[in-house]
Write a protein that holds these residues in place. Structure first.
Motif, PDB file in Angstrom:
ATOM      1  N   GLN A 161       0.625   0.572 -12.329  1.00 27.66           N
ATOM      2  CA  GLN A 161      -0.038   1.250 -11.407  1.00 27.66           C
ATOM      3  C   GLN A 161      -0.377   0.058 -10.313  1.00 27.66           C
ATOM      4  N   GLU A 162      -0.626  -1.375 -10.767  1.00 26.70           N
ATOM      5  CA  GLU A 162      -0.609  -2.263  -9.644  1.00 26.70           C
ATOM      6  C   GLU A 162       0.239  -2.733  -8.982  1.00 26.70           C
ATOM      7  N   GLU A 163       1.640  -1.988  -9.239  1.00 21.91           N
ATOM      8  CA  GLU A 163       2.806  -2.066  -8.143  1.00 21.91           C
ATOM      9  C   GLU A 163       2.952  -0.946  -7.267  1.00 21.91           C
ATOM     10  N   CYS A 164       1.799  -0.255  -7.083  1.00 17.46           N
ATOM     11  CA  CYS A 164       1.949   1.004  -6.185  1.00 17.46           C
ATOM     12  C   CYS A 164       1.019   0.918  -5.114  1.00 17.46           C
ATOM     13  N   LEU A 165       1.594   1.559  -3.909  1.00 26.14           N
ATOM     14  CA  LEU A 165       0.598   1.726  -2.642  1.00 26.14           C
ATOM     15  C   LEU A 165       0.103   3.206  -2.577  1.00 26.14           C
TER      16      LEU A 165
END
Length: 227
Positions: A161-165
Motif C-alpha cells: 500500500q505504501e508504494e501506491c499513489l
C-alpha cells in the motif's frame, strides 16, 4: 518509492460527464421528470449509479424517491447503450500514462462505475491490456470509499500500500486513498473543486497531469539516492 498509480475513472482519466448526463436524463424521461445539467451531474456522481439516481431523482422533483427502484434497470439499459457518448480522455492523460510506464510504474483503474462499462471505457480509449488492472463495481466488493478494491489491486500486483499513489477528483476518492493507507492526489481537472479536495487533506493537489509525473519522478529519484 511509488511502484503503482491507481486512477479513478470518471473525472480523472476520462471526461464522462456528458455521457452520464445523457443517460441520467433518458432515465428521468421515463417518468416525465425534468433533466439534470452537466454541472449538476458533476455533483451527484462518484458513489455508484444507485446513489447517482437517488440524487438525480431528488433534483428532478421526486423527493420521496417514488421512482427509485424502477429507475435502476432503466438506467443500466440506457448506460449499456450510451456509456461512451461524447467521452474523451482529459488533456495530458495519455502523456502521463506513457511517462509512468517509462519509469516502470504500474497503472491501474478503480471505479464505482459498473465493471463491464468500466472495461469498455478504458479499452476503447487506451486499448486492451494497457492498464495492469481495471476494477469497476463488483458484487461482493464494497464500493469506494471502502478500501477493498484498492487492496485487491495491490494484492494482484504484489505491491505494498505504501508504494501506491491513488489519484481522483472527488472526496470519495480522497477518502478511498486515506482508508487504504495510500498517498493521495486530488486532481482539479475533474468534477469537483479544490475546496472539496482540500477538505480531505490529500498529499498532493494538481492542476495538470504532467504534475503527477513530476511527483512520481522526484519521489522515486529520492528513494534511489537514499539507497
Amino acid at each position: 518509492m511509488y511502484r503503482l498509480c491507481i486512477f479513478d475513472l470518471d473525472g480523472t482519466l476520462l471526461n464522462t460527464v456528458y455521457a452520464l448526463t445523457y443517460v441520467t436524463n433518458l432515465t428521468l424521461d421515463a417518468f416525465g421528470l425534468r433533466h439534470v445539467t452537466p454541472e449538476e451531474t458533476k455533483r451527484i456522481v462518484g458513489n455508484g449509479y444507485r446513489m447517482q439516481m437517488k440524487r438525480a431523482l431528488v433534483l428532478a422533483g421526486d423527493e420521496k424517491l417514488v421512482h427509485y427502484e424502477a429507475s435502476l434497470p432503466i438506467y443500466m439499459e440506457n448506460f449499456s447503450k450510451y456509456c461512451l457518448k461524447d467521452v474523451e480522455p482529459y488533456d495530458g492523460i495519455r502523456e502521463l500514462l506513457a511517462s509512468l510506464k517509462e519509469m516502470g510504474v504500474h497503472v491501474a483503474v478503480l471505479s464505482n462505475k459498473p465493471h463491464e462499462q468500466a472495461i469498455v471505457n478504458i479499452e476503447t480509449f487506451f486499448g486492451k491490456g494497457y492498464f495492469d488492472v481495471v476494477r469497476g463495481e463488483q458484487a461482493g466488493t464494497p464500493k469506494k470509499p471502502a478500501p477493498d478494491g484498492a487492496f485487491a489491486i495491490c494484492r494482484e500486483l504484489g505491491i505494498k500500500q505504501e508504494e501506491c499513489l491513488y489519484l481522483g477528483d472527488t472526496n470519495t476518492d480522497m477518502e478511498t486513498g486515506l482508508n487504504a493507507g495510500m498517498d493521495t492526489v486530488g486532481v482539479l481537472w475533474g468534477f469537483r473543486d479544490r475546496e472539496e479536495l482540500e477538505g480531505c487533506h490529500p498529499q498532493y493537489i494538481v492542476a495538470h497531469p504532467s504534475e503527477v509525473a513530476e511527483i512520481v519522478k522526484k519521489k522515486n529519484e529520492s528513494h534511489g539516492r537514499m539507497e
